[in-house]
Design an enzyme around this catalytic site. Sequence first.
Site, PDB file in Angstrom:
ATOM      1  N   ASP A 177       0.807  -1.216   0.000  1.00 49.95           N
ATOM      2  CA  ASP A 177       0.000   0.000   0.000  1.00 49.95           C
ATOM      3  C   ASP A 177       0.841   1.267   0.000  1.00 49.95           C
ATOM      4  OD1 ASP A 177      -2.250  -1.434   0.017  1.00 49.95           O
ATOM      5  OD2 ASP A 177      -2.860  -0.965   2.070  1.00 49.95           O
TER       6      ASP A 177
ATOM      7  N   LYS B  32      -3.591   3.512  -2.355  1.00 50.84           N
ATOM      8  CA  LYS B  32      -4.515   4.582  -2.666  1.00 50.84           C
ATOM      9  C   LYS B  32      -4.087   5.793  -1.860  1.00 50.84           C
ATOM     10  CE  LYS B  32      -8.040   2.794   0.473  1.00 50.84           C
ATOM     11  NZ  LYS B  32      -7.787   1.395   0.719  1.00 50.84           N
TER      12      LYS B  32
ATOM     13  N   MET C 255      -7.349   9.390   9.711  1.00 51.19           N
ATOM     14  CA  MET C 255      -8.001   9.863   8.476  1.00 51.19           C
ATOM     15  C   MET C 255      -8.924  11.048   8.727  1.00 51.19           C
ATOM     16  SD  MET C 255      -9.048   6.106   7.006  1.00 51.19           S
ATOM     17  CE  MET C 255      -9.626   5.499   8.571  1.00 51.19           C
TER      18      MET C 255
HETATM   19  N1  SAH Z   1      -3.545   0.630   9.425  1.00 55.74           N
HETATM   20  C1  SAH Z   1      -2.992   1.957   9.591  1.00 55.74           C
HETATM   21  C2  SAH Z   1      -4.016   3.042   9.385  1.00 55.74           C
HETATM   22  C3  SAH Z   1      -4.517   3.160   7.982  1.00 55.74           C
HETATM   23  S1  SAH Z   1      -5.731   4.409   7.795  1.00 55.74           S
HETATM   24  C4  SAH Z   1      -2.334   2.067  10.954  1.00 55.74           C
HETATM   25  O1  SAH Z   1      -2.456   1.165  11.778  1.00 55.74           O
HETATM   26  O2  SAH Z   1      -1.678   3.066  11.203  1.00 55.74           O
HETATM   27  C5  SAH Z   1      -4.758   5.715   7.150  1.00 55.74           C
HETATM   28  C6  SAH Z   1      -4.574   6.804   8.184  1.00 55.74           C
HETATM   29  O3  SAH Z   1      -3.589   6.413   9.126  1.00 55.74           O
HETATM   30  C7  SAH Z   1      -4.055   8.101   7.626  1.00 55.74           C
HETATM   31  O4  SAH Z   1      -5.107   8.885   7.077  1.00 55.74           O
HETATM   32  C8  SAH Z   1      -3.482   8.744   8.860  1.00 55.74           C
HETATM   33  O5  SAH Z   1      -4.498   9.275   9.665  1.00 55.74           O
HETATM   34  C9  SAH Z   1      -2.911   7.543   9.581  1.00 55.74           C
HETATM   35  N2  SAH Z   1      -1.489   7.358   9.334  1.00 55.74           N
HETATM   36  C10 SAH Z   1      -0.885   6.298   8.762  1.00 55.74           C
HETATM   37  N3  SAH Z   1       0.454   6.434   8.774  1.00 55.74           N
HETATM   38  C11 SAH Z   1       0.702   7.626   9.363  1.00 55.74           C
HETATM   39  C12 SAH Z   1       1.873   8.337   9.726  1.00 55.74           C
HETATM   40  N4  SAH Z   1       3.093   7.871   9.442  1.00 55.74           N
HETATM   41  N5  SAH Z   1       1.737   9.522  10.352  1.00 55.74           N
HETATM   42  C13 SAH Z   1       0.541  10.018  10.669  1.00 55.74           C
HETATM   43  N6  SAH Z   1      -0.608   9.391  10.363  1.00 55.74           N
HETATM   44  C14 SAH Z   1      -0.534   8.208   9.736  1.00 55.74           C
END
Ligand code: SAH
Length: 514
Positions: free
Chosen positions: A40, A62, A177
């Site tokens: 991803d 995406k 998000m």
């Molecule tokens: N499975 C992922 C989340 C996916 S949803 C997890 O456990 O982190 C995607 C959201 O995750 C983004 O919109 C943001 O809010 C957050 N996100 C993912 N990586 C990030 C990062 N390095 N820094 C800040 N927010 C992050």
Amino acid sequence: MSSTQKQGKAYLIGAGPGDPRLITIRGREILEKAEVVIYDYLAGTKLLDYVPKGAEFIYAGKKGGDHTHTQDEINTMLVDRVRSGKLVVRLKGGDPFIFGRGGEELEELVKADLHFEAVPGVTSASAAATFAGVPITHRDCTSSVAFITGHENPDKKESRVAWDKISTGVGTLVFYMGIKNLPSITANLIEHGRDPQTPVAVVRWASRPNQRSVVGTLADIADIVKEQGIKPPALTIVGDVVNYRETLNWYENRHLFGQRIIVTRTREQASELVALLEENGATCLERPTIGIQPPDSWQQTDEAIGQLDTFDWLIFTSIHGIHCFFDRLFSRNLDARALKGCKIAAVGRVTADCLREYGLNADLIPEKFTGEGLAAALLDQSIKDKSILIPRAQVARDVLEKSLASAGAKVFIAPVYQNVPPAADGEALRAELEAGDVDMVTFTSSSTVTNFVGMLGMAGPALQALLAGVKIAAIGPITAKTVVEHGLTVDIQPQTYTIVDLVHAIVDDSAKDV
Ligand code: SAH
């Protein structure tokens, strides 16, 4: 399926928040034997380096609303690949089971009666908290936390988020998000009873060198985020724990945090410098100005290797000289015992340490780590009529051999590698500098300077103007002299000429600027 056909298996793996070192050992172990990787946008492409070269790589990312594949297509690819007997990794940012649709994808595998395993990852909430200095819970102010999707439109009549309950019923709230919807999220929380003065932190790209974070209150954070241009991916942390950031913000307070530093060494040599700079918070831009190749001919070196017992001294002036010399020695079925009659000199501490990796202790290390320093130290030994072998670059400065020869030594040069300018993109480098995207350039030898300037294709006032806002760090006096010869100024130069000392000098300089 015939019993001899290999059974496929899917591994749903959490890649962690972005820093590739935050994947689990188990996750990396599986990546190292993957045959297919479906990854991803947030999974971090650096992790793909662990995957065997011949594997199939499928980008299923995406970003915002742009999907490269629909969820159905991803499910189909996953099921098809596993069914054909492959070891398939489904690599997802953070933890796949936290807003990662990990459950949905595994359900597809269950439906298709296929094998799978899942490996958790460091979720971005945890990373954002750690790297922004916000403990998600703290005994003094909160004992509960909720992870909430901010993707859902909070104005929606039938919200699946119980705003009335979470607003006041949970200590720390972390929204994934939620950047686009931040104004309605904060309004909703306030409307449902949360104090408008509750502190809020928004953290973008947590755990990466380009991490950015801002702090405000429920009342003003949406405006701050807008003003500061904070874009997704970012997390919003709401709660009194955000106040701890004032004292615990270790990551962003590192000396070089936010500094973009060009490293001009060869890729092979850059790792130590890059690691040390990054440890201090810098973002390194690896722009190698030199490549390494075998010498045009091995003849001289092979002759020397054939009569190693005739040399009194063996002198190493670089790590590369050491590695390339030993590669050649080993390729001829010899080993360190072939050097038993020679004394060994190393130009500095780092070359001496490198020799130790080959089981050898240097007999001589000069006080000053330069060719001149080494020559002076050797002249103190009685080297008249002694045979001295110097494995080194095909073309190099000749101060050492000249001064040894004039003291009556018989000097033999063994070319073990040659420096070549890499096929680098000078135009891109120039654009980067013009855009003001660079804070510092590091030079670790004269040729890095000469090649860097050559790549830019500029000289005189134009070159000076391009580098006006950029600090220049040079490892030692010879390198510094070359910088000055190009009409530029050296801002940082260590007392001792090693990578560690160079980084110390860079860190000291940045502390001075604060
Ligand atoms: N499975 C992922 C989340 C996916 S949803 C997890 O456990 O982190 C995607 C959201 O995750 C983004 O919109 C943001 O809010 C957050 N996100 C993912 N990586 C990030 C990062 N390095 N820094 C800040 N927010 C992050």
